[in-house]
Design a protein around this motif. Structure first.
Motif, mmCIF file in Angstrom:
data_model
loop_
_atom_site.group_PDB
_atom_site.id
_atom_site.type_symbol
_atom_site.label_atom_id
_atom_site.label_comp_id
_atom_site.label_asym_id
_atom_site.label_seq_id
_atom_site.Cartn_x
_atom_site.Cartn_y
_atom_site.Cartn_z
ATOM 1 N N ASN A 64 96.028 6.200 50.658
ATOM 2 C CA ASN A 64 95.433 5.539 51.826
ATOM 3 C C ASN A 64 95.641 6.326 53.120
ATOM 4 N N SER A 65 96.398 7.446 53.050
ATOM 5 C CA SER A 65 96.611 8.267 54.245
ATOM 6 C C SER A 65 95.482 9.284 54.441
ATOM 7 N N LEU A 66 94.622 9.467 53.436
ATOM 8 C CA LEU A 66 93.512 10.405 53.572
ATOM 9 C C LEU A 66 92.564 9.920 54.668
ATOM 10 N N ASP A 67 92.236 10.810 55.590
ATOM 11 C CA ASP A 67 91.445 10.372 56.746
ATOM 12 C C ASP A 67 90.285 11.308 57.071
ATOM 13 N N MET A 68 89.960 12.221 56.161
ATOM 14 C CA MET A 68 88.901 13.180 56.446
ATOM 15 C C MET A 68 87.839 13.142 55.352
ATOM 16 N N ASN A 69 86.625 12.851 55.719
ATOM 17 C CA ASN A 69 85.507 12.832 54.779
ATOM 18 C C ASN A 69 85.032 14.268 54.533
ATOM 19 N N GLY A 70 84.822 14.616 53.274
ATOM 20 C CA GLY A 70 84.382 15.959 52.939
ATOM 21 C C GLY A 70 83.026 16.302 53.551
ATOM 22 N N LYS A 71 82.881 17.576 53.983
ATOM 23 C CA LYS A 71 81.621 18.021 54.560
ATOM 24 C C LYS A 71 81.408 19.487 54.195
ATOM 25 N N LEU A 72 80.281 19.788 53.529
ATOM 26 C CA LEU A 72 80.009 21.144 53.063
ATOM 27 C C LEU A 72 78.741 21.729 53.676
ATOM 28 N N ASP A 73 78.189 21.089 54.693
ATOM 29 C CA ASP A 73 76.909 21.497 55.273
ATOM 30 C C ASP A 73 76.883 22.967 55.693
ATOM 31 N N GLY A 74 77.986 23.448 56.225
ATOM 32 C CA GLY A 74 78.005 24.805 56.766
ATOM 33 C C GLY A 74 77.837 25.897 55.731
ATOM 34 N N LEU A 75 78.028 25.570 54.446
ATOM 35 C CA LEU A 75 77.951 26.587 53.393
ATOM 36 C C LEU A 75 76.527 26.869 52.931
ATOM 37 N N GLU A 76 75.602 25.977 53.231
ATOM 38 C CA GLU A 76 74.274 26.011 52.630
ATOM 39 C C GLU A 76 73.579 27.364 52.707
ATOM 40 N N LYS A 77 73.672 28.062 53.841
ATOM 41 C CA LYS A 77 72.917 29.303 54.019
ATOM 42 C C LYS A 77 73.760 30.561 53.792
ATOM 43 N N LEU A 78 74.979 30.387 53.278
ATOM 44 C CA LEU A 78 75.882 31.524 53.099
ATOM 45 C C LEU A 78 75.855 32.024 51.659
ATOM 46 N N SER A 79 75.845 33.340 51.488
ATOM 47 C CA SER A 79 75.768 33.915 50.141
ATOM 48 C C SER A 79 77.052 33.695 49.342
ATOM 49 N N ALA A 80 78.178 33.519 50.038
ATOM 50 C CA ALA A 80 79.456 33.296 49.343
ATOM 51 C C ALA A 80 79.687 31.820 49.038
ATOM 52 N N LYS A 81 78.669 30.993 49.244
ATOM 53 C CA LYS A 81 78.804 29.546 49.047
ATOM 54 C C LYS A 81 79.365 29.181 47.675
ATOM 55 N N ASP A 82 78.818 29.767 46.610
ATOM 56 C CA ASP A 82 79.243 29.420 45.243
ATOM 57 C C ASP A 82 80.704 29.763 45.000
ATOM 58 N N ALA A 83 81.158 30.895 45.541
ATOM 59 C CA ALA A 83 82.552 31.301 45.366
ATOM 60 C C ALA A 83 83.493 30.323 46.058
ATOM 61 N N VAL A 84 83.130 29.868 47.253
ATOM 62 C CA VAL A 84 83.969 28.923 47.993
ATOM 63 C C VAL A 84 84.045 27.593 47.256
ATOM 64 N N ILE A 85 82.895 27.089 46.798
ATOM 65 C CA ILE A 85 82.874 25.809 46.091
ATOM 66 C C ILE A 85 83.663 25.891 44.789
ATOM 67 N N GLU A 86 83.515 27.005 44.049
ATOM 68 C CA GLU A 86 84.267 27.159 42.802
ATOM 69 C C GLU A 86 85.762 27.245 43.073
ATOM 70 N N PHE A 87 86.139 27.956 44.129
ATOM 71 C CA PHE A 87 87.549 28.107 44.477
ATOM 72 C C PHE A 87 88.199 26.750 44.714
ATOM 73 N N TYR A 88 87.524 25.900 45.491
ATOM 74 C CA TYR A 88 88.129 24.614 45.846
ATOM 75 C C TYR A 88 87.976 23.542 44.757
ATOM 76 N N SER A 89 87.106 23.760 43.822
ATOM 77 C CA SER A 89 87.006 22.807 42.709
ATOM 78 C C SER A 89 87.908 23.232 41.547
ATOM 79 N N ARG A 90 88.201 24.519 41.473
ATOM 80 C CA ARG A 90 88.944 25.051 40.314
ATOM 81 C C ARG A 90 90.405 25.360 40.597
ATOM 82 N N PHE A 91 90.695 25.961 41.755
ATOM 83 C CA PHE A 91 92.054 26.402 42.053
ATOM 84 C C PHE A 91 92.792 25.512 43.048
ATOM 85 N N ARG A 92 92.100 24.498 43.589
ATOM 86 C CA ARG A 92 92.691 23.636 44.601
ATOM 87 C C ARG A 92 92.598 22.161 44.224
#
Length: 284
Positions: A256-284
């Motif tokens: 119940n202490s979590l207070d930040m809603n996830g937001k990924l809008d800024g990645l949409e136009k970046l070529s490294a988008k897939d690497a960032v998403i995989e990093f945070y879904s797999r290693f974090r």
């Protein structure tokens, strides 16, 4: 002439004699766990993802109690500022986050890396290595049994050896990879002198290297530089700060202490988008 020859022979023999004895697994893991500190820590670091000429930099704020209890807040910098944020809570084997205003939980990923720098219980450390088949399941429970110290016999453990990586000698756990094998065997490298993790290779082939360790409050040793490689992707981590926090900070380890809603809008136009998403879904 004889003295010079004798000195040369001694110089040749010292490394051989020094490498004849390797500490037991339980001792190495105990000493490494002792270097994970005591209490709760706040860790600030930058993670950089590179894709060609494009580079993405994000900031991570960790609150860490041990390998099983952590909290992570990720925010974007530069062009991602205000357009990228994530928050995770790791507790009870579950990873909690907030998406679309709703809290959700799933199992902590198998490739979750941060725990390997924060094991404070050597037996739990050993169980994790055994689950990856880096060491046998009974490696930690093995004890030297003798009534007198002079009766203790050295029994080499086949799953640990000396190996040099990062410019230092390490205790290398795991089976060496055969030369003709396309996939590398999983392994863990712990520095012989400082008892800190210098390299980790997961069964998935992802690798983490850690360098430039410093000592912080309450006995914490933490690397100032890390590199994580998986497939064709690389993430480099630079430590900004590591400091102790009061016991009252444990209130931040509640869902119940979590207070930040996830937001990924800024990645949409970046070529490294897939690497960032995989990093945070797999290693974090």
């Amino acid at each position: 002439m004889k003295k010079v020859l004798l000195a040369s022979l001694i110089g040749m023999l010292v490394p051989v004699l020094g490498s004849a004895f390797i500490l037991p697994t339980r001792t190495i893991l105990q000493k490494t766990s002792d270097n994970a500190g005591n209490g709760i820590y706040a860790v600030e670091q930058e993670v950089q993802f590179a894709n060609g000429d494009e580079s993405i930099l994000v900031r991570e704020t960790w609150l860490i109690e041990n390998d099983r209890t952590m909290r992570l807040t990720v925010t974007g910098t530069k062009e991602l500022q205000g357009n990228f944020r994530m928050q995770f809570l790791y507790v009870g084997g579950q990873r909690w986050t907030v998406l679309n205003g709703n809290k959700k939980s799933d199992k902590i990923p198998e490739d979750f890396l941060e725990k390997y720098l924060n094991f404070r219980n050597p037996e739990i450390f050993a169980n994790s290595l055994a689950s990856m088949k880096i060491i046998p399941s009974g490696a930690y429970s093995k004890r030297l049994t003798a009534r007198k110290s002079e009766d203790i016999k050295y029994e080499p453990e086949s799953w640990v050896r000396y190996s040099r990586t990062g410019g230092v000698v390490n205790y290398a756990f795991g089976t060496p990879t055969p030369e003709d094998d396309k996939n590398n065997n999983p392994g863990l490298w712990i520095e012989q002198d400082q008892f800190v993790v210098r390299k980790l290779r997961l069964p998935s082939q992802a690798e983490m290297t850690a360098d430039n360790y410093n000592q912080f409050a309450k006995g914490l040793y933490y690397p100032r530089a890390r590199t994580i490689r998986w497939g064709n992707n690389t993430a480099t981590i630079r430590l900004i700060s590591a400091s102790a926090r009061p016991a009252t900070a444990s209130s931040q380890f509640q869902p119940n202490s979590l207070d930040m809603n996830g937001k990924l809008d800024g990645l949409e136009k970046l070529s490294a988008k897939d690497a960032v998403i995989e990093f945070y879904s797999r290693f974090r």
